[in-house]
Design a protein around this motif. Structure first.
Motif, PDB file in Angstrom:
ATOM      1  N   LYS A   1     -56.813  75.820 -28.970  1.00  0.00           N
ATOM      2  CA  LYS A   1     -57.366  74.905 -27.956  1.00  0.00           C
ATOM      3  C   LYS A   1     -56.884  73.582 -27.955  1.00  0.00           C
ATOM      4  O   LYS A   1     -57.007  72.695 -27.181  1.00  0.00           O
ATOM      5  N   ASN A   2     -55.499  73.536 -28.546  1.00  0.00           N
ATOM      6  CA  ASN A   2     -54.819  72.316 -28.485  1.00  0.00           C
ATOM      7  C   ASN A   2     -55.304  70.986 -29.149  1.00  0.00           C
ATOM      8  O   ASN A   2     -55.044  70.201 -28.511  1.00  0.00           O
ATOM      9  N   TYR A   3     -56.358  71.324 -29.954  1.00  0.00           N
ATOM     10  CA  TYR A   3     -56.831  69.788 -30.534  1.00  0.00           C
ATOM     11  C   TYR A   3     -55.684  69.349 -31.268  1.00  0.00           C
ATOM     12  O   TYR A   3     -54.763  69.845 -31.634  1.00  0.00           O
TER      13      TYR A   3
ATOM     14  N   CYS B   1     -65.369  64.311 -34.135  1.00  0.00           N
ATOM     15  CA  CYS B   1     -64.658  63.965 -32.866  1.00  0.00           C
ATOM     16  C   CYS B   1     -64.483  62.638 -32.920  1.00  0.00           C
ATOM     17  O   CYS B   1     -65.253  61.701 -33.173  1.00  0.00           O
TER      18      CYS B   1
ATOM     19  N   SER C   1     -63.919  66.515 -27.857  1.00  0.00           N
ATOM     20  CA  SER C   1     -62.601  65.810 -27.384  1.00  0.00           C
ATOM     21  C   SER C   1     -61.536  66.619 -27.944  1.00  0.00           C
ATOM     22  O   SER C   1     -61.389  67.193 -29.000  1.00  0.00           O
ATOM     23  N   GLN C   2     -60.252  66.058 -27.519  1.00  0.00           N
ATOM     24  CA  GLN C   2     -59.051  66.799 -28.085  1.00  0.00           C
ATOM     25  C   GLN C   2     -58.617  66.095 -29.411  1.00  0.00           C
ATOM     26  O   GLN C   2     -58.273  66.755 -30.128  1.00  0.00           O
ATOM     27  N   THR C   3     -59.171  64.864 -29.699  1.00  0.00           N
ATOM     28  CA  THR C   3     -58.777  64.040 -30.824  1.00  0.00           C
ATOM     29  C   THR C   3     -60.211  64.192 -31.808  1.00  0.00           C
ATOM     30  O   THR C   3     -60.910  64.143 -31.447  1.00  0.00           O
TER      31      THR C   3
ATOM     32  N   HIS D   1     -51.149  70.174 -23.887  1.00  0.00           N
ATOM     33  CA  HIS D   1     -52.004  70.024 -23.000  1.00  0.00           C
ATOM     34  C   HIS D   1     -53.597  70.333 -23.205  1.00  0.00           C
ATOM     35  O   HIS D   1     -53.785  71.056 -24.271  1.00  0.00           O
ATOM     36  N   PHE D   2     -54.393  69.671 -22.580  1.00  0.00           N
ATOM     37  CA  PHE D   2     -55.857  69.822 -22.978  1.00  0.00           C
ATOM     38  C   PHE D   2     -56.695  69.585 -21.687  1.00  0.00           C
ATOM     39  O   PHE D   2     -56.603  68.799 -20.889  1.00  0.00           O
TER      40      PHE D   2
ATOM     41  N   GLU E   1     -58.438  58.704 -24.432  1.00  0.00           N
ATOM     42  CA  GLU E   1     -59.644  58.990 -23.527  1.00  0.00           C
ATOM     43  C   GLU E   1     -60.743  57.921 -24.030  1.00  0.00           C
ATOM     44  O   GLU E   1     -60.656  57.238 -25.263  1.00  0.00           O
TER      45      GLU E   1
ATOM     46  N   THR F   1     -63.101  67.556 -20.494  1.00  0.00           N
ATOM     47  CA  THR F   1     -63.458  66.373 -21.714  1.00  0.00           C
ATOM     48  C   THR F   1     -64.575  66.906 -22.497  1.00  0.00           C
ATOM     49  O   THR F   1     -65.339  67.860 -22.322  1.00  0.00           O
TER      50      THR F   1
END
Length: 522
Positions: free
Chosen positions: A334-336, A288, A248-250, A103-104, A24, A107
């Motif tokens: 939340k699939n982080y 984040c 964000s996811q990461t 899956h996330f 991202e 944004t």
């Protein structure tokens, strides 16, 4: 040969951009604070804290401590076969299968749109609103009253007001941009004096407020936590972070750089150093990795005697696992993807997190990590090092253990990235180094956070009280200001007045003191 080397160097920036494109986009560029800083990209696993640096280095030095068997004897082959059978019995296999990434949806970014006219104070008060400041006013006045009832009347004391409390915070916050440890220097007439700020409040009045300042005046009968004097503020701050920003996811779990100012240490006298008390807490954050926004703070008292104190735990990895669980308690489902350092990385913790819908990628160290349940063949290093970029992988269900060589053996444990997919790490001098995708992801996100923290440490509030709760309080305020600047940088207000981080801090101070903003705007 020279032309080939030059071509590789010219291709390096393009390859780096291609590698970054797999992630991202970074919402805030490396010049997040409007200024250039030292580049930490020389080491893909660079960290800002001394403890973390030794952890990272230790991960590549394990080969010196745990060498593999020498070649040329019959025993190693039998031992290797026996080791493979043991690993197979424990569920580890060298057969690799591709697996999709977690899956996330959506944004990361701010949850509310701030108007172009929003001021630095508007962003700061997303986290420290007036009702929090009014509570400080009430608690400070209550503490002053009880203190005088016990120790005698203070004729110079007058109850503090909300404007005075804001000015008080502004004076202390000013040390984050002036880098002067003594707030009283504002009134001194010396190098750090500031006449425009000094006229708002007298030094005597500031010192009185500093003497009685409290967030929680007295301990309740049910309170046993050592941080009871600051915990309500930390809880309020956390609510503000949660409501103002969507991560964000990461994300990264780590200890941010809060060490002593090296300039102060180099210039202070021996007597001043003796007066300083050793910090009695460690601070961890969940951050984040695409913006640098600190999502959650966890403060651990080093001398705590409760169930979460180090005395009640068996070892440091157990303590760090407890810290990780506390930081991720709101991240379930939340699939982080959470990146961790060696002190947190462990198979047991990662499996526990996976059941909660949290995926991980962590650097391992045989000295600092809990290696229980991991295959021994990848934890020891061969007598002869492999070629740079080569790697070995073992998998167990969704979990992958990676041993990658780059001037030393680096080991990773992950359930967030496919063991089949390949990545690349770009070095400006040596070109591209092949690696599994998990290694590339770890290096990309961690190097960004390290660069961020290098710059952030310049704007830590320099005021150093001796009381632990006050040290925690001012660090939390520093985090709030930095998060406020990130939201400002991502808003339309940034396109009206392009403040650097230093200008943003100076503007906030003047607004807290009720002065007219004189910072430059574009």
């Amino acid at each position: 040969m020279a032309e080939g080397g030059g071509g590789a160097r010219r291709r390096a920036p393009a390859l780096l951009e291609a590698a970054r494109a797999r992630y991202e986009s970074l919402h805030i560029s490396d010049d997040v604070f409007g200024e250039s800083g030292p580049d930490s990209s020389g080491n893909p696993f660079y960290s800002t804290s001394a403890a973390s640096r030794s952890s990272s280095a230790g991960s590549s030095d394990d080969e010196a401590e745990r060498p593999g068997p020498a070649r040329g004897s019959g025993a190693p082959a039998a031992a290797a076969q026996e080791s493979e059978e043991d690993e197979a019995g424990a569920g580890w296999s060298a057969t690799l299968r591709d697996r999709p990434a977690p899956h996330f949806e959506g944004t990361g970014g701010p949850t509310r749109k701030m108007p172009p006219s929003a001021s630095a104070m508007d962003f700061f008060q997303l986290f420290v609103p007036d009702n929090v400041l009014k509570n400080m006013v009430v608690q400070t006045n209550l503490y002053a009253k009880k203190f005088q009832e016990r120790f005698g009347s203070d004729g110079a004391w007058v109850d503090v007001t909300l404007p005075e409390m804001k000015a008080f915070l502004g004076y202390v916050i000013s040390t984050s941009t002036s880098h002067c440890e003594s707030v009283l220097s504002i009134w001194s007439g010396g190098f750090y004096s500031n006449r425009s700020l000094a006229l708002v409040m007298s030094q005597a009045r500031f010192e009185k407020i500093l003497k009685y300042f409290h967030v929680v005046a007295f301990r309740s009968s049910q309170t046993t936590h050592g941080l009871y004097k600051v915990q309500p503020f930390l809880d309020s701050l956390q609510n503000g972070f949660d409501s103002a920003f969507r991560p964000s996811q990461t994300q990264v779990l780590h200890e941010p750089l809060i060490d002593e100012d090296p300039v102060f240490i180099a210039t202070c006298t021996e007597r001043e150093l003796r007066k300083r008390k050793k910090r009695k807490f460690s601070l961890w954050v969940r951050q984040c990795s695409s913006t640098g926004f600190i999502i959650q703070i966890y403060v651990h008292l080093k001398e705590g005697g409760g169930p979460d104190g180090l005395d009640a735990l068996k070892n440091k990895p157990q303590l760090h696992s407890m810290v990780a669980r506390s930081l991720c308690r709101t991240a379930a489902g939340k699939n982080y993807i959470i990146f961790t350092g060696p002190s947190i990385t462990s198979l047991t913790l990662f499996e526990e997190f996976e059941k909660q819908g949290i995926y991980c990628c962590g650097l391992l160290s045989s000295r600092k990590s809990d290696c229980t349940g991991l295959p021994p063949s990848l934890l020891s290093s061969p007598a002869l090092p492999p070629a740079r970029g080569q790697h070995s992988i073992r998998v167990k269900g969704s979990m992958s253990l990676i041993c990658w060589y780059n001037k030393g053996h680096f080991r990773f444990l992950t359930n967030a990235y496919s063991p089949v997919q390949q990545g690349v790490i770009i070095k400006r001098r040596s070109g591209e180094i092949p690696c599994p995708l998990a290694v590339e992801a770890f290096a990309a996100h961690l190097s960004y956070i390290c660069k961020y923290d290098d710059k952030y440490s310049k704007y830590f509030i320099s005021h150093k009280p001796n009381k632990t709760w006050q040290q925690v309080f001012w660090f939390a305020v520093s985090v709030a200001i930095n998060n406020a600047y990130i939201l400002y940088k991502m808003s339309e207000a940034y396109h009206v007045k392009r403040y650097s981080r230093a200008q943003f801090g100076e503007t906030l101070v003047r607004e807290l003191l009720g002065l007219e903003d004189t910072s430059p705007s574009l």
